[in-house]
Design a protein around this motif. Structure first.
Motif, PDB file in Angstrom:
ATOM      1  N   LYS A 216      70.410  21.398  26.297  1.00 29.55           N
ATOM      2  CA  LYS A 216      70.922  22.751  26.075  1.00 29.55           C
ATOM      3  C   LYS A 216      71.194  22.989  24.588  1.00 29.55           C
ATOM      4  CE  LYS A 216      71.199  24.501  30.271  1.00 29.55           C
ATOM      5  NZ  LYS A 216      70.492  25.758  30.649  1.00 29.55           N
ATOM      6  N   TYR A 217      71.823  22.006  23.957  1.00 27.98           N
ATOM      7  CA  TYR A 217      72.087  22.133  22.516  1.00 27.98           C
ATOM      8  C   TYR A 217      70.785  22.132  21.719  1.00 27.98           C
ATOM      9  CZ  TYR A 217      77.141  21.508  23.049  1.00 27.98           C
ATOM     10  OH  TYR A 217      78.459  21.678  23.370  1.00 27.98           O
ATOM     11  N   GLU A 218      69.851  21.268  22.088  1.00 27.50           N
ATOM     12  CA  GLU A 218      68.581  21.196  21.365  1.00 27.50           C
ATOM     13  C   GLU A 218      67.781  22.485  21.535  1.00 27.50           C
ATOM     14  OE1 GLU A 218      66.919  17.618  22.970  1.00 27.50           O
ATOM     15  OE2 GLU A 218      67.726  16.375  21.332  1.00 27.50           O
ATOM     16  N   SER A 219      67.869  23.083  22.716  1.00 24.69           N
ATOM     17  CA  SER A 219      67.209  24.359  22.952  1.00 24.69           C
ATOM     18  C   SER A 219      67.815  25.450  22.080  1.00 24.69           C
ATOM     19  CB  SER A 219      67.321  24.736  24.435  1.00 24.69           C
ATOM     20  OG  SER A 219      66.706  25.976  24.688  1.00 24.69           O
ATOM     21  N   LEU A 220      69.139  25.397  21.919  1.00 22.91           N
ATOM     22  CA  LEU A 220      69.815  26.353  21.051  1.00 22.91           C
ATOM     23  C   LEU A 220      69.355  26.185  19.608  1.00 22.91           C
ATOM     24  CD1 LEU A 220      71.968  28.509  20.504  1.00 22.91           C
ATOM     25  CD2 LEU A 220      73.682  26.670  20.392  1.00 22.91           C
ATOM     26  N   ILE A 221      69.253  24.937  19.146  1.00 26.75           N
ATOM     27  CA  ILE A 221      68.779  24.673  17.782  1.00 26.75           C
ATOM     28  C   ILE A 221      67.363  25.194  17.591  1.00 26.75           C
ATOM     29  CG2 ILE A 221      68.111  22.839  16.180  1.00 26.75           C
ATOM     30  CD1 ILE A 221      70.481  21.217  17.223  1.00 26.75           C
ATOM     31  N   LYS A 222      66.485  24.916  18.557  1.00 26.48           N
ATOM     32  CA  LYS A 222      65.094  25.348  18.453  1.00 26.48           C
ATOM     33  C   LYS A 222      64.997  26.872  18.379  1.00 26.48           C
ATOM     34  CE  LYS A 222      60.636  25.152  20.812  1.00 26.48           C
ATOM     35  NZ  LYS A 222      59.901  24.991  19.555  1.00 26.48           N
ATOM     36  N   GLY A 223      65.740  27.559  19.256  1.00 27.64           N
ATOM     37  CA  GLY A 223      65.695  29.015  19.264  1.00 27.64           C
ATOM     38  C   GLY A 223      66.210  29.612  17.966  1.00 27.64           C
ATOM     39  N   LEU A 224      67.334  29.092  17.475  1.00 32.98           N
ATOM     40  CA  LEU A 224      67.885  29.568  16.206  1.00 32.98           C
ATOM     41  C   LEU A 224      66.963  29.251  15.036  1.00 32.98           C
ATOM     42  CD1 LEU A 224      71.718  28.779  16.394  1.00 32.98           C
ATOM     43  CD2 LEU A 224      70.654  31.023  16.072  1.00 32.98           C
ATOM     44  N   ASN A 225      66.379  28.060  15.064  1.00 31.74           N
ATOM     45  CA  ASN A 225      65.469  27.645  14.002  1.00 31.74           C
ATOM     46  C   ASN A 225      64.302  28.628  13.879  1.00 31.74           C
ATOM     47  OD1 ASN A 225      64.251  26.067  11.998  1.00 31.74           O
ATOM     48  ND2 ASN A 225      63.286  24.700  13.480  1.00 31.74           N
ATOM     49  N   ASP A 226      63.674  28.942  15.013  1.00 32.20           N
ATOM     50  CA  ASP A 226      62.547  29.877  14.999  1.00 32.20           C
ATOM     51  C   ASP A 226      62.990  31.277  14.584  1.00 32.20           C
ATOM     52  OD1 ASP A 226      60.903  27.834  15.773  1.00 32.20           O
ATOM     53  OD2 ASP A 226      60.692  28.485  17.853  1.00 32.20           O
ATOM     54  N   SER A 227      64.158  31.696  15.066  1.00 37.88           N
ATOM     55  CA  SER A 227      64.662  33.027  14.745  1.00 37.88           C
ATOM     56  C   SER A 227      64.976  33.163  13.251  1.00 37.88           C
ATOM     57  CB  SER A 227      65.912  33.331  15.573  1.00 37.88           C
ATOM     58  OG  SER A 227      66.457  34.583  15.243  1.00 37.88           O
ATOM     59  N   LEU A 228      65.626  32.143  12.686  1.00 42.78           N
ATOM     60  CA  LEU A 228      65.983  32.189  11.267  1.00 42.78           C
ATOM     61  C   LEU A 228      64.749  32.086  10.381  1.00 42.78           C
ATOM     62  CD1 LEU A 228      69.180  29.948  11.433  1.00 42.78           C
ATOM     63  CD2 LEU A 228      69.108  32.392  10.873  1.00 42.78           C
ATOM     64  N   TYR A 229      63.760  31.309  10.819  1.00 45.19           N
ATOM     65  CA  TYR A 229      62.515  31.230  10.043  1.00 45.19           C
ATOM     66  C   TYR A 229      61.803  32.581  10.058  1.00 45.19           C
ATOM     67  CZ  TYR A 229      57.956  29.938   8.322  1.00 45.19           C
ATOM     68  OH  TYR A 229      56.805  29.892   7.577  1.00 45.19           O
ATOM     69  N   LYS A 230      61.785  33.235  11.218  1.00 45.88           N
ATOM     70  CA  LYS A 230      61.156  34.552  11.309  1.00 45.88           C
ATOM     71  C   LYS A 230      61.814  35.534  10.348  1.00 45.88           C
ATOM     72  CE  LYS A 230      59.854  38.097  14.681  1.00 45.88           C
ATOM     73  NZ  LYS A 230      59.921  38.515  16.103  1.00 45.88           N
ATOM     74  N   GLN A 231      63.130  35.374  10.173  1.00 48.38           N
ATOM     75  CA  GLN A 231      63.877  36.291   9.319  1.00 48.38           C
ATOM     76  C   GLN A 231      63.702  35.986   7.826  1.00 48.38           C
ATOM     77  OE1 GLN A 231      67.992  36.516  10.446  1.00 48.38           O
ATOM     78  NE2 GLN A 231      68.525  38.001   8.845  1.00 48.38           N
ATOM     79  N   TYR A 232      63.624  34.674   7.484  1.00 46.98           N
ATOM     80  CA  TYR A 232      63.651  34.285   6.064  1.00 46.98           C
ATOM     81  C   TYR A 232      62.422  33.510   5.592  1.00 46.98           C
ATOM     82  CZ  TYR A 232      68.659  35.310   6.575  1.00 46.98           C
ATOM     83  OH  TYR A 232      69.867  35.910   6.826  1.00 46.98           O
ATOM     84  N   GLY A 233      61.462  33.241   6.467  1.00 44.27           N
ATOM     85  CA  GLY A 233      60.440  32.233   6.171  1.00 44.27           C
ATOM     86  C   GLY A 233      59.288  32.624   5.288  1.00 44.27           C
ATOM     87  N   ASN A 234      59.221  33.862   4.812  1.00 46.06           N
ATOM     88  CA  ASN A 234      58.053  34.278   4.037  1.00 46.06           C
ATOM     89  C   ASN A 234      58.324  34.387   2.544  1.00 46.06           C
ATOM     90  OD1 ASN A 234      56.271  34.564   6.261  1.00 46.06           O
ATOM     91  ND2 ASN A 234      57.317  36.457   6.807  1.00 46.06           N
ATOM     92  N   ALA A 235      59.384  33.775   2.070  1.00 47.90           N
ATOM     93  CA  ALA A 235      59.783  33.958   0.664  1.00 47.90           C
ATOM     94  C   ALA A 235      58.877  33.217  -0.311  1.00 47.90           C
ATOM     95  CB  ALA A 235      61.230  33.509   0.483  1.00 47.90           C
ATOM     96  N   ILE A 236      58.465  32.004   0.041  1.00 46.69           N
ATOM     97  CA  ILE A 236      57.706  31.158  -0.892  1.00 46.69           C
ATOM     98  C   ILE A 236      56.413  30.694  -0.230  1.00 46.69           C
ATOM     99  CG2 ILE A 236      57.709  29.011  -2.208  1.00 46.69           C
ATOM    100  CD1 ILE A 236      60.767  29.242  -2.330  1.00 46.69           C
ATOM    101  N   THR A 237      55.292  30.844  -0.934  1.00 43.61           N
ATOM    102  CA  THR A 237      54.011  30.302  -0.474  1.00 43.61           C
ATOM    103  C   THR A 237      53.673  29.087  -1.334  1.00 43.61           C
ATOM    104  OG1 THR A 237      53.217  32.472   0.224  1.00 43.61           O
ATOM    105  CG2 THR A 237      51.568  30.751  -0.112  1.00 43.61           C
ATOM    106  N   THR A 238      53.441  27.962  -0.679  1.00 46.18           N
ATOM    107  CA  THR A 238      53.179  26.714  -1.409  1.00 46.18           C
ATOM    108  C   THR A 238      52.303  25.822  -0.536  1.00 46.18           C
ATOM    109  OG1 THR A 238      54.255  24.834  -2.522  1.00 46.18           O
ATOM    110  CG2 THR A 238      55.319  25.659  -0.533  1.00 46.18           C
ATOM    111  N   SER A 239      52.252  24.544  -0.820  1.00 52.36           N
ATOM    112  CA  SER A 239      51.533  23.566   0.003  1.00 52.36           C
ATOM    113  C   SER A 239      52.238  22.229  -0.159  1.00 52.36           C
ATOM    114  CB  SER A 239      50.067  23.436  -0.421  1.00 52.36           C
ATOM    115  OG  SER A 239      49.979  22.805  -1.683  1.00 52.36           O
ATOM    116  N   PHE A 240      51.974  21.315   0.752  1.00 52.26           N
ATOM    117  CA  PHE A 240      52.574  19.989   0.620  1.00 52.26           C
ATOM    118  C   PHE A 240      52.020  19.261  -0.606  1.00 52.26           C
ATOM    119  CE2 PHE A 240      53.818  20.537   5.113  1.00 52.26           C
ATOM    120  CZ  PHE A 240      55.142  20.175   4.998  1.00 52.26           C
ATOM    121  N   ALA A 241      50.786  19.579  -0.985  1.00 52.52           N
ATOM    122  CA  ALA A 241      50.210  18.980  -2.200  1.00 52.52           C
ATOM    123  C   ALA A 241      50.963  19.459  -3.442  1.00 52.52           C
ATOM    124  CB  ALA A 241      48.735  19.339  -2.308  1.00 52.52           C
TER     125      ALA A 241
END
Length: 426
Positions: A216-241
């Motif tokens: 239940k807690y892990e599901s909460l983390i996953k849902g929040l993680n995806d939601s927060l990324y959707k809200q803030y995740g497009n700020a920087i474009t980069t690569s692992f290289a």
């Protein structure tokens, strides 16, 4: 999530009652044990007589499955559950195959109550009683027998660490049907098997309840993680290289090198944890001056291959302070640009749904899938600003701390079970 007090007390009293019965017979069985009889140290008082040793091939039948060709779209999205080795304990599967997929492959059907054993991959040695009717792939061995299957599952779990050390040295090794068939265990009469199975099932119920709390807690983390990324995740474009440089795991090692020496992170440790578990290392001999890559704080680690494309490139972050090594079935990326990336946040980023969808196309293969590492490292990724990475990490890590507390309690229940398995089985 809270446990119902009535159910909790009832389950606790049932376990305590069974443990009291066992305690009453403990001294008698110790005396018997001193005479080198084939009996467990701890036993229910109504049973006596020695246990008998059998190869599994004498009392069980076996078969494994196969995988329909992934290039044939008509073989998938049917109505037959397709069980993979990571789904032995589940009541449903992610993949379903069609009748054509079943008929045109080596897969075979298992039934509810069949004993299933993972032969290779990240879950090698895992065992469970199937909760569904479905088809199995080549990484699963189905075991059928007239003996109590819960008894066999329990005695396997008692010995599984030793078995894995024997057959899976060095990380992602393989079991096989021939290996399993030739393993011998001591068996009691069926009446005692049934009593032991009933008692172990009580412990498993409590462990299952604790797992649900954690889920239940892990599901909460996953849902929040995806939601927060959707809200803030497009700020920087980069690569692992751009964020750092990659390195490979251990090389040039043979089976004799494993078991002692320096700590290394196993494939399963990377596969199972978004942050590397520092209490779950194995050891490898490293000579003075030997050239091997070392894992550093903040490094992102990825699995290189798997039996399914969805499980390729599973990521984990190392946040330890000691220098450790990495198994040969994974690779690492040492993050050098900490003005762009906050390494602790990356543990959530690499497990997010958008990242899993991003990495999926870089899995190549047919029956075994491998990550196209060079293309993956150069591919453009989008992450939040450094400030928002830290903000997201702060929010999610607070919930993760609760998961750690509940996981410690789960570990105590499992230790209790392991202790009883050691005493109640030979």
């Amino acid at each position: 999530m809270a446990i119902d007090n009535k159910d909790k007390k009832g389950l606790k009293s049932s376990i305590e009652r069974e443990q009291n019965e066992l305690a009453c017979s403990a001294e008698r069985e110790k005396i018997k044990g001193s005479k080198n009889l084939n009996v467990p140290p701890l036993r229910f008082p109504e049973f006596n007589g020695e246990w008998e040793k059998y190869k599994l091939s004498k009392i069980c039948s076996f078969f494994s499955g196969g995988t329909p060709s992934s290039s044939k779209k008509e073989y998938y999205d049917g109505n037959i559950p397709f069980i993979r080795s990571g789904e032995l304990h589940e009541e449903q599967t992610e993949l379903f195959i069609t009748e054509d997929g079943f008929k045109n492959s080596a897969t075979k059907m298992v039934e509810v109550g069949d004993l299933l054993l993972a032969l290779y991959g990240a879950t090698s040695g895992d065992i469970a009683i199937s909760k569904i009717n479905g088809a199995i792939n080549q990484a699963i061995l189905c075991i059928r027998t007239n003996q109590n299957k819960k008894f066999i599952e329990s005695i396997w779990r008692k010995h599984v660490e030793k078995l894995l050390q024997t057959y899976l040295q060095g990380g992602q090794g393989n079991l096989s049907a021939d290996i399993v068939k030739n393993i011998s265990f001591y068996f009691s009469r069926i009446e005692e098997q049934n009593k032991l199975a009933e008692f172990i099932s009580l412990l498993d119920e409590r462990i299952a309840t604790q797992n649900k709390i954690i889920e239940k807690y892990e599901s909460l983390i996953k849902g929040l993680n995806d939601s927060l990324y959707k809200q803030y995740g497009n700020a920087i474009t980069t690569s692992f290289a751009d964020l750092g440089h990659s390195y490979s795991g251990l090389s040039g090692k043979s089976a004799e090198d494993f078991g002692s020496g320096k700590p290394f992170i196993t494939y399963l440790n990377v596969y199972s944890n978004s942050v590397v578990n520092e209490n779950d290392y194995q050891y490898v001999r490293i000579s003075d001056g030997e050239k091997q890559n070392v894992v550093k704080y903040g490094d992102v680690l990825f699995t290189l291959s798997s039996e399914t494309p969805e499980e390729v490139g599973i990521g984990s972050i190392y946040l330890g302070k000691s220098d450790v090594y990495l198994n040969s079935f994974c690779f690492g990326i040492h993050i050098t640009d900490t003005k762009v990336a906050f390494p602790p946040y990356l543990s959530y980023y690499v497990s997010s749904t958008p990242f899993r969808k991003f990495i999926y196309p870089y899995a190549q293969g047919s029956t075994r899938f491998n990550l196209c590492k060079a293309d993956f490292e150069k591919a453009r990724i989008k992450i939040p600003s450094l400030e928002n990475q830290k903000r997201i990490y702060f929010i999610l890590s607070h919930i993760a701390s609760k998961v750690k507390t509940e996981t410690k309690l789960l570990d105590l229940f499992r230790l209790q079970k392991q202790s009883l398995l050691r005493q109640m089985f030979i």
